[in-house]
Motif scaffolding. Structure first.
Motif, PDB file in Angstrom:
ATOM      1  N   VAL A 139      61.539  58.053  55.983  1.00 24.30           N
ATOM      2  CA  VAL A 139      60.815  59.111  56.706  1.00 24.30           C
ATOM      3  C   VAL A 139      59.309  58.938  56.537  1.00 24.30           C
ATOM      4  O   VAL A 139      58.539  59.020  57.508  1.00 24.30           O
ATOM      5  CB  VAL A 139      61.257  60.507  56.212  1.00 24.30           C
ATOM      6  N   ILE A 140      58.866  58.669  55.311  1.00 18.57           N
ATOM      7  CA  ILE A 140      57.433  58.505  55.041  1.00 18.57           C
ATOM      8  C   ILE A 140      56.863  57.317  55.814  1.00 18.57           C
ATOM      9  O   ILE A 140      55.825  57.415  56.469  1.00 18.57           O
ATOM     10  CB  ILE A 140      57.187  58.323  53.531  1.00 18.57           C
ATOM     11  N   VAL A 141      57.559  56.183  55.746  1.00 22.09           N
ATOM     12  CA  VAL A 141      57.072  54.971  56.404  1.00 22.09           C
ATOM     13  C   VAL A 141      56.998  55.155  57.920  1.00 22.09           C
ATOM     14  O   VAL A 141      55.975  54.855  58.555  1.00 22.09           O
ATOM     15  CB  VAL A 141      57.968  53.770  56.053  1.00 22.09           C
ATOM     16  N   LEU A 176      48.838  50.783  53.647  1.00 17.77           N
ATOM     17  CA  LEU A 176      49.836  49.745  53.902  1.00 17.77           C
ATOM     18  C   LEU A 176      50.411  49.195  52.597  1.00 17.77           C
ATOM     19  O   LEU A 176      51.611  48.924  52.498  1.00 17.77           O
ATOM     20  CB  LEU A 176      49.208  48.611  54.710  1.00 17.77           C
ATOM     21  N   SER A 177      49.559  49.048  51.596  1.00 16.26           N
ATOM     22  CA  SER A 177      50.024  48.541  50.306  1.00 16.26           C
ATOM     23  C   SER A 177      51.000  49.512  49.656  1.00 16.26           C
ATOM     24  O   SER A 177      52.031  49.105  49.113  1.00 16.26           O
ATOM     25  CB  SER A 177      48.824  48.293  49.373  1.00 16.26           C
ATOM     26  N   ILE A 178      50.689  50.786  49.728  1.00 14.23           N
ATOM     27  CA  ILE A 178      51.570  51.800  49.131  1.00 14.23           C
ATOM     28  C   ILE A 178      52.893  51.867  49.889  1.00 14.23           C
ATOM     29  O   ILE A 178      53.971  51.947  49.279  1.00 14.23           O
ATOM     30  CB  ILE A 178      50.880  53.180  49.105  1.00 14.23           C
ATOM     31  N   LEU A 179      52.835  51.840  51.218  1.00 14.67           N
ATOM     32  CA  LEU A 179      54.071  51.866  52.012  1.00 14.67           C
ATOM     33  C   LEU A 179      54.938  50.654  51.703  1.00 14.67           C
ATOM     34  O   LEU A 179      56.167  50.766  51.591  1.00 14.67           O
ATOM     35  CB  LEU A 179      53.733  51.905  53.508  1.00 14.67           C
ATOM     36  N   THR A 180      54.310  49.497  51.544  1.00 14.68           N
ATOM     37  CA  THR A 180      55.060  48.284  51.192  1.00 14.68           C
ATOM     38  C   THR A 180      55.704  48.426  49.827  1.00 14.68           C
ATOM     39  O   THR A 180      56.861  48.042  49.629  1.00 14.68           O
ATOM     40  CB  THR A 180      54.126  47.063  51.193  1.00 14.68           C
ATOM     41  N   ALA A 181      54.964  48.998  48.876  1.00 18.67           N
ATOM     42  CA  ALA A 181      55.514  49.223  47.535  1.00 18.67           C
ATOM     43  C   ALA A 181      56.716  50.166  47.583  1.00 18.67           C
ATOM     44  O   ALA A 181      57.721  49.946  46.894  1.00 18.67           O
ATOM     45  CB  ALA A 181      54.430  49.786  46.622  1.00 18.67           C
ATOM     46  N   LEU A 182      56.618  51.210  48.399  1.00 16.12           N
ATOM     47  CA  LEU A 182      57.733  52.145  48.549  1.00 16.12           C
ATOM     48  C   LEU A 182      58.976  51.435  49.083  1.00 16.12           C
ATOM     49  O   LEU A 182      60.084  51.607  48.559  1.00 16.12           O
ATOM     50  CB  LEU A 182      57.342  53.282  49.496  1.00 16.12           C
ATOM     51  N   VAL A 183      58.787  50.646  50.118  1.00 17.37           N
ATOM     52  CA  VAL A 183      59.913  49.949  50.752  1.00 17.37           C
ATOM     53  C   VAL A 183      60.555  48.957  49.788  1.00 17.37           C
ATOM     54  O   VAL A 183      61.783  48.887  49.670  1.00 17.37           O
ATOM     55  CB  VAL A 183      59.447  49.232  52.033  1.00 17.37           C
TER      56      VAL A 183
END
Length: 267
Positions: A139-141, A176-183
């Motif tokens: 949902v966040i991404v 983008l870095s944080i979203l990548t870390a989440l994924v």
């Protein structure tokens, strides 16, 4: 076919279907920005966090997520410091992540087997907490990508032009870095830390080989990701194969077909 009705397999399908949207989508941005290896880096750092989580008896994925986010900040800081050698930041953080993980492995006596399952994936052991985490990440991404799709498009293809136009480049790079870390943190229990970069990069490679526009690339990358994950899980369940490895090998097969198709179209 009884496995299709098993609760653990249904949880695996749900978790796989969710991560098959976000991982290839984020991977497309990374590949276009020539940061494909960031997946491996954050995955190794996440494993160090998972090991610490087992050591201090805290939910491992949550600790892995914190480690991955901190690593993403460090990568971005080093990337700005070494602009001409941006890939150096990835090599430095990956080395640190592997070193820290190996240190924590030696400290952990009873949980090393559990940590190993995160390295190779253990999608059949997903529980409700894992699914909630994966769903929240999805949902966040998707929300952030939909809200900032124009800015991300400009940043992906020309970071300098984005800065000149007044776009807060630093903010979007960190986002983008944080979203990548989440994924990646959500993915390691599905395909494993050693294979997570394949789920980020191979669908993107397939999509870029077949698509003619950025919009079509986004649609294709999600379709390819879903096809590989769901079909891979089905094959693995029916023939008792390793799910993560099956998914990755299927992705490689799809990539081979994509490249052949591109050559046929050009001919």
């Amino acid at each position: 076919m009884d496995i299709l009705t098993a609760e653990f397999f249904q949880r695996a399908l749900i978790g796989g279907a969710l991560i098959a949207v976000t991982a290839p989508l984020m991977g497309l941005f990374l590949v276009l920005r020539r940061l494909a290896m960031i997946g491996d880096t954050l995955a190794h750092v996440s494993i160090a966090g998972v090991a610490l989580g087992f050591l201090i008896e805290v939910y491992p994925v949550a600790v892995g997520l914190v480690f991955a986010i901190l690593a993403s900040f460090a990568i971005e800081m080093l990337r700005r410091m070494y602009r001409t050698y941006a890939e150096l930041s990835i090599a430095i953080i990956m080395s640190g992540g592997i070193a820290l993980a190996s240190l924590l492995f030696t400290m952990g006596k009873g949980f090393n087997l559990d940590v190993t399952s995160y390295m190779f994936g253990s999608i059949y052991t997903l529980d409700r907490t894992d699914l909630l985490v994966i769903a929240a990440v999805t949902v966040i991404v998707l929300t952030m990508v939909l809200i900032h799709k124009k800015e991300l498009f400009l940043l992906t293809f020309d970071e300098d032009a984005a800065a000149v136009s007044g776009l807060p480049v630093k903010y979007f790079n960190i986002m983008l870095s944080i979203l990548t870390a989440l994924v990646i943190s959500a993915s390691i229990k599905i395909v494993g830390a050693l294979l997570v970069s394949a789920l980020l990069t191979i669908p993107a490679a397939c999509s870029l080989a077949l698509s003619r526009s950025f919009k079509s690339a986004i649609i294709l990358v999600v379709i390819i990701g879903e096809l590989a994950v769901l079909a891979g899980l089905w094959f693995a369940g029916v023939w008792n194969l390793a799910p993560g490895g099956t998914i990755v090998l299927l992705l490689i097969g799809i990539l081979a077909v994509s490249i052949m198709t591109k050559r046929i179209i050009r001919a």
